[in-house]
Design a protein around this motif. Structure first.
Motif, PDB file in Angstrom:
ATOM      1  N   LEU A 304       0.828  -1.202   0.000  1.00  0.00           N
ATOM      2  CA  LEU A 304       0.000   0.000   0.000  1.00  0.00           C
ATOM      3  C   LEU A 304       0.866   1.256   0.000  1.00  0.00           C
ATOM      4  O   LEU A 304       0.571   2.221  -0.729  1.00  0.00           O
ATOM      5  N   ALA A 305       1.933   1.250   0.800  1.00  0.00           N
ATOM      6  CA  ALA A 305       2.807   2.420   0.835  1.00  0.00           C
ATOM      7  C   ALA A 305       3.478   2.646  -0.523  1.00  0.00           C
ATOM      8  O   ALA A 305       3.596   3.794  -0.994  1.00  0.00           O
ATOM      9  N   SER A 306       3.913   1.572  -1.167  1.00  0.00           N
ATOM     10  CA  SER A 306       4.540   1.711  -2.493  1.00  0.00           C
ATOM     11  C   SER A 306       3.537   2.257  -3.503  1.00  0.00           C
ATOM     12  O   SER A 306       3.880   3.112  -4.336  1.00  0.00           O
ATOM     13  N   PHE A 307       2.294   1.757  -3.414  1.00  0.00           N
ATOM     14  CA  PHE A 307       1.247   2.256  -4.318  1.00  0.00           C
ATOM     15  C   PHE A 307       0.992   3.735  -4.099  1.00  0.00           C
ATOM     16  O   PHE A 307       0.872   4.516  -5.059  1.00  0.00           O
ATOM     17  N   TRP A 308       0.916   4.145  -2.843  1.00  0.00           N
ATOM     18  CA  TRP A 308       0.669   5.559  -2.552  1.00  0.00           C
ATOM     19  C   TRP A 308       1.838   6.444  -2.961  1.00  0.00           C
ATOM     20  O   TRP A 308       1.647   7.575  -3.391  1.00  0.00           O
ATOM     21  N   VAL A 309       3.057   5.953  -2.805  1.00  0.00           N
ATOM     22  CA  VAL A 309       4.217   6.734  -3.260  1.00  0.00           C
ATOM     23  C   VAL A 309       4.134   6.966  -4.759  1.00  0.00           C
ATOM     24  O   VAL A 309       4.371   8.074  -5.261  1.00  0.00           O
ATOM     25  N   GLN A 310       3.771   5.909  -5.486  1.00  0.00           N
ATOM     26  CA  GLN A 310       3.652   6.047  -6.939  1.00  0.00           C
ATOM     27  C   GLN A 310       2.534   7.017  -7.316  1.00  0.00           C
ATOM     28  O   GLN A 310       2.682   7.825  -8.234  1.00  0.00           O
ATOM     29  N   GLN A 311       1.425   6.959  -6.612  1.00  0.00           N
ATOM     30  CA  GLN A 311       0.294   7.823  -6.896  1.00  0.00           C
ATOM     31  C   GLN A 311       0.560   9.273  -6.511  1.00  0.00           C
ATOM     32  O   GLN A 311      -0.040  10.183  -7.080  1.00  0.00           O
ATOM     33  N   ARG A 312       1.437   9.508  -5.570  1.00  0.00           N
ATOM     34  CA  ARG A 312       1.656  10.861  -5.048  1.00  0.00           C
ATOM     35  C   ARG A 312       2.973  11.463  -5.526  1.00  0.00           C
ATOM     36  O   ARG A 312       3.512  12.366  -4.887  1.00  0.00           O
ATOM     37  N   THR A 313       3.487  10.964  -6.592  1.00  0.00           N
ATOM     38  CA  THR A 313       4.768  11.479  -7.069  1.00  0.00           C
ATOM     39  C   THR A 313       4.720  12.989  -7.300  1.00  0.00           C
ATOM     40  O   THR A 313       5.626  13.733  -6.895  1.00  0.00           O
ATOM     41  N   LYS A 314       3.667  13.467  -7.930  1.00  0.00           N
ATOM     42  CA  LYS A 314       3.542  14.904  -8.167  1.00  0.00           C
ATOM     43  C   LYS A 314       3.466  15.659  -6.850  1.00  0.00           C
ATOM     44  O   LYS A 314       4.104  16.702  -6.669  1.00  0.00           O
ATOM     45  N   GLN A 315       2.631  15.176  -5.922  1.00  0.00           N
ATOM     46  CA  GLN A 315       2.481  15.834  -4.624  1.00  0.00           C
ATOM     47  C   GLN A 315       3.814  15.885  -3.884  1.00  0.00           C
ATOM     48  O   GLN A 315       4.161  16.916  -3.292  1.00  0.00           O
ATOM     49  N   ILE A 316       4.577  14.789  -3.954  1.00  0.00           N
ATOM     50  CA  ILE A 316       5.886  14.769  -3.302  1.00  0.00           C
ATOM     51  C   ILE A 316       6.812  15.794  -3.936  1.00  0.00           C
ATOM     52  O   ILE A 316       7.528  16.547  -3.261  1.00  0.00           O
ATOM     53  N   GLY A 317       6.785  15.833  -5.295  1.00  0.00           N
ATOM     54  CA  GLY A 317       7.649  16.792  -5.994  1.00  0.00           C
ATOM     55  C   GLY A 317       7.309  18.228  -5.643  1.00  0.00           C
ATOM     56  O   GLY A 317       8.215  19.057  -5.461  1.00  0.00           O
ATOM     57  N   VAL A 318       6.025  18.516  -5.552  1.00  0.00           N
ATOM     58  CA  VAL A 318       5.622  19.891  -5.203  1.00  0.00           C
ATOM     59  C   VAL A 318       6.123  20.243  -3.812  1.00  0.00           C
ATOM     60  O   VAL A 318       6.638  21.355  -3.585  1.00  0.00           O
ATOM     61  N   ARG A 319       5.981  19.318  -2.871  1.00  0.00           N
ATOM     62  CA  ARG A 319       6.435  19.595  -1.520  1.00  0.00           C
ATOM     63  C   ARG A 319       7.946  19.756  -1.466  1.00  0.00           C
ATOM     64  O   ARG A 319       8.465  20.616  -0.735  1.00  0.00           O
ATOM     65  N   ARG A 320       8.658  18.947  -2.247  1.00  0.00           N
ATOM     66  CA  ARG A 320      10.122  19.103  -2.292  1.00  0.00           C
ATOM     67  C   ARG A 320      10.508  20.441  -2.895  1.00  0.00           C
ATOM     68  O   ARG A 320      11.434  21.118  -2.418  1.00  0.00           O
ATOM     69  N   ALA A 321       9.768  20.854  -3.943  1.00  0.00           N
ATOM     70  CA  ALA A 321      10.063  22.142  -4.586  1.00  0.00           C
ATOM     71  C   ALA A 321       9.781  23.313  -3.656  1.00  0.00           C
ATOM     72  O   ALA A 321      10.432  24.354  -3.739  1.00  0.00           O
ATOM     73  N   LEU A 322       8.831  23.125  -2.747  1.00  0.00           N
ATOM     74  CA  LEU A 322       8.486  24.179  -1.795  1.00  0.00           C
ATOM     75  C   LEU A 322       9.398  24.166  -0.570  1.00  0.00           C
ATOM     76  O   LEU A 322       9.193  24.962   0.359  1.00  0.00           O
ATOM     77  N   GLY A 323      10.373  23.274  -0.568  1.00  0.00           N
ATOM     78  CA  GLY A 323      11.363  23.291   0.506  1.00  0.00           C
ATOM     79  C   GLY A 323      11.307  22.131   1.478  1.00  0.00           C
ATOM     80  O   GLY A 323      12.067  22.108   2.461  1.00  0.00           O
ATOM     81  N   ALA A 324      10.440  21.149   1.259  1.00  0.00           N
ATOM     82  CA  ALA A 324      10.372  20.007   2.173  1.00  0.00           C
ATOM     83  C   ALA A 324      11.642  19.165   2.044  1.00  0.00           C
ATOM     84  O   ALA A 324      12.119  18.899   0.937  1.00  0.00           O
ATOM     85  N   THR A 325      12.197  18.794   3.159  1.00  0.00           N
ATOM     86  CA  THR A 325      13.412  17.986   3.156  1.00  0.00           C
ATOM     87  C   THR A 325      13.074  16.509   2.994  1.00  0.00           C
ATOM     88  O   THR A 325      11.915  16.091   3.130  1.00  0.00           O
ATOM     89  N   ARG A 326      14.109  15.732   2.708  1.00  0.00           N
ATOM     90  CA  ARG A 326      13.900  14.286   2.610  1.00  0.00           C
ATOM     91  C   ARG A 326      13.404  13.718   3.940  1.00  0.00           C
ATOM     92  O   ARG A 326      12.566  12.815   3.957  1.00  0.00           O
ATOM     93  N   GLY A 327      13.925  14.228   5.042  1.00  0.00           N
ATOM     94  CA  GLY A 327      13.496  13.765   6.349  1.00  0.00           C
ATOM     95  C   GLY A 327      12.026  14.034   6.605  1.00  0.00           C
ATOM     96  O   GLY A 327      11.328  13.211   7.205  1.00  0.00           O
ATOM     97  N   GLN A 328      11.528  15.175   6.133  1.00  0.00           N
ATOM     98  CA  GLN A 328      10.117  15.497   6.319  1.00  0.00           C
ATOM     99  C   GLN A 328       9.221  14.571   5.498  1.00  0.00           C
ATOM    100  O   GLN A 328       8.149  14.162   5.956  1.00  0.00           O
ATOM    101  N   ILE A 329       9.655  14.274   4.272  1.00  0.00           N
ATOM    102  CA  ILE A 329       8.884  13.342   3.445  1.00  0.00           C
ATOM    103  C   ILE A 329       8.861  11.959   4.092  1.00  0.00           C
ATOM    104  O   ILE A 329       7.821  11.280   4.150  1.00  0.00           O
ATOM    105  N   LEU A 330      10.020  11.533   4.604  1.00  0.00           N
ATOM    106  CA  LEU A 330      10.110  10.242   5.271  1.00  0.00           C
ATOM    107  C   LEU A 330       9.183  10.203   6.478  1.00  0.00           C
ATOM    108  O   LEU A 330       8.429   9.233   6.675  1.00  0.00           O
ATOM    109  N   ARG A 331       9.209  11.249   7.297  1.00  0.00           N
ATOM    110  CA  ARG A 331       8.362  11.289   8.494  1.00  0.00           C
ATOM    111  C   ARG A 331       6.887  11.348   8.139  1.00  0.00           C
ATOM    112  O   ARG A 331       6.042  10.850   8.893  1.00  0.00           O
ATOM    113  N   TYR A 332       6.554  11.949   6.991  1.00  0.00           N
ATOM    114  CA  TYR A 332       5.164  12.034   6.557  1.00  0.00           C
ATOM    115  C   TYR A 332       4.562  10.629   6.403  1.00  0.00           C
ATOM    116  O   TYR A 332       3.490  10.338   6.938  1.00  0.00           O
ATOM    117  N   PHE A 333       5.277   9.784   5.674  1.00  0.00           N
ATOM    118  CA  PHE A 333       4.771   8.425   5.453  1.00  0.00           C
ATOM    119  C   PHE A 333       4.815   7.586   6.734  1.00  0.00           C
ATOM    120  O   PHE A 333       3.941   6.757   6.973  1.00  0.00           O
TER     121      PHE A 333
END
Length: 407
Positions: A304-333
């Motif tokens: 399920l987590a892998s499926f959601w990562v694939q589905q949210r690629t754009k959302q992840i990219g937007v958050r990274r572009a807005l300054g979200a760190t890798r640690g924040q993305i990791l903690r989100y999931f």
């Protein structure tokens, strides 16, 4: 971390989230009860029998002929066994702990008592039975030679051949005489075979029943020499000579009475192994079920987590572009998984108690101890975090530019 975005995302994926919650709830309920059942089996298998298992041998025989019930014959066999090199002591016994088949009798406080106070296992044996079994006397004494009787005498006349004295285990004494210590139980009387009083002359620390029949592990020893066609001969020997002595003892018994049939010849370690075979198999089976269930649950979380990562690629990219760190993305999931796991555990705890209540009703199992639930919850939380770490780490590694081009 603000969990509102997480809750908003989960509301848009209600079915997938509900399936994970249900899977975790079932895993929590089944694992808690299965671990408890395993602990019950292990505790049961670890029960002390009271006998010196490391030095004890058992030979069970059946003698031929029509008149096979003869205490003299049994005593002759015992004397023969005592002469075998390496034998420390030997005795005949009507039964042994973990032997399977059990002889029991009701116990009363007065001769006119209608209902038994409880049921106890009855051990009969020849001289030196207590010593041969290695029972630990914590109060009183062993039987005197003049206190032993042949079973023929008891059967011929219950009044003349009444049982006058007995050695009981600690639980017997505590059950029959509440508040009494082993020492104060000495000299007290009870009734079992017939209406003549039986006096407690000794208390041993433990003597387990041959099986789990009845409520409570209550045992008593009567100084009565068995005389039946089948006989249990117990031999005490040095631990390092068990195999050698067992072989020699069987050969000697067959020499003095060639027609006899040896039904069983084993060490007490082998008796314990045979008696608890089903318990051990059940423990391994439940362990396999737990392992399989945890693997399935972990794979469900990973999928399920892998499926959601694939589905949210754009959302992840937007958050990274807005300054979200890798640690924040990791903690989100990880936080998302923690919330789902917590809901599943809460439901699983209620379900675990419901399953336990059913087991208590159907199989008379004890109530599930409360501490099993937080321990199970902690294990599932750790499992969830480990399972989601891989997909969450892959999500954290997505470059912002690549994620935005995938829109």
């Amino acid at each position: 971390m603000d969990i509102r975005p997480i809750l908003s995302t989960l509301r848009r994926h209600k079915t997938a989230a509900a399936l994970i919650v249900l899977e975790i709830a079932l895993a929590c309920a089944i694992v808690c009860n299965a671990v408890y059942l395993i602990s019950q089996r292990l505790e049961r298998m670890d029960r002390p029998t009271g006998v010196a298992e490391e030095r004890l041998l058992r030979i069970q025989t059946v003698s031929p002929g029509k008149n096979r019930n003869d205490s003299a014959r049994v005593q002759e066999d015992v004397q023969t066994l005592r002469g075998v090199p390496g034998v420390i002591s030997a005795a005949s016994a009507s039964q042994i702990p973990l032997g399977g088949s059990s002889s029991n009798s009701g116990v009363r406080m007065s001769p006119d008592q209608k209902d038994n106070s409880f049921n106890a296992s009855v051990y009969l044996g020849s001289e030196d039975l207590v010593e041969t079994m290695g029972l630990r006397l914590i109060a009183g004494r062993d039987f005197l030679p003049g206190e032993y009787q042949n079973m023929e005498t008891i059967e011929a006349s219950f009044d003349e051949g009444r049982i006058a004295v007995a050695v009981v285990n600690r639980r017997f004494a505590e059950r029959l005489f509440p508040g009494a210590t082993p020492a104060t139980a000495l000299g007290k009387q009870f009734y079992s075979w017939g209406n003549a009083p039986i006096t407690v002359i000794g208390v041993v620390e433990e003597l387990l029943r041959p099986n789990d029949y009845g409520n409570g592990q209550y045992s008593m020893i009567f100084p009565v020499r068995p005389h039946w066609s089948w006989s249990n001969y117990l031999i005490a020997t040095e631990p390092g000579r068990r195999a050698e002595v067992l072989k020699a003892a069987v050969a000697e018994l067959q020499r003095v009475r060639p027609g006899r049939v040896v039904l069983k010849e084993n060490t007490f370690a082998e008796i314990r192994e045979e008696y608890y075979r089903q318990d051990r198999a059940m423990a391994w089976l439940l362990s396999g079920v737990i392992l399989a269930l945890l693997i399935v649950t972990a794979l469900g979380i990973v999928g399920l987590a892998s499926f959601w990562v694939q589905q949210r690629t754009k959302q992840i990219g937007v958050r990274r572009a807005l300054g979200a760190t890798r640690g924040q993305i990791l903690r989100y999931f990880q936080t998302e998984n923690f919330l789902l796991t917590t809901i599943g555990i809460a439901l699983g705890m209620a379900l675990a108690f419901a399953i336990n209540l059913g087991l208590m009703k159907l199989y008379e199992l004890p109530r599930l101890p409360g501490w099993y639930l937080p321990v199970g919850a902690l294990c599932l939380w750790l499992l969830g975090q480990l399972a989601v770490y891989g997909p969450a780490r892959r999500a954290a590694m997505v470059p912002p530019a690549l994620a935005t081009r995938s829109a």
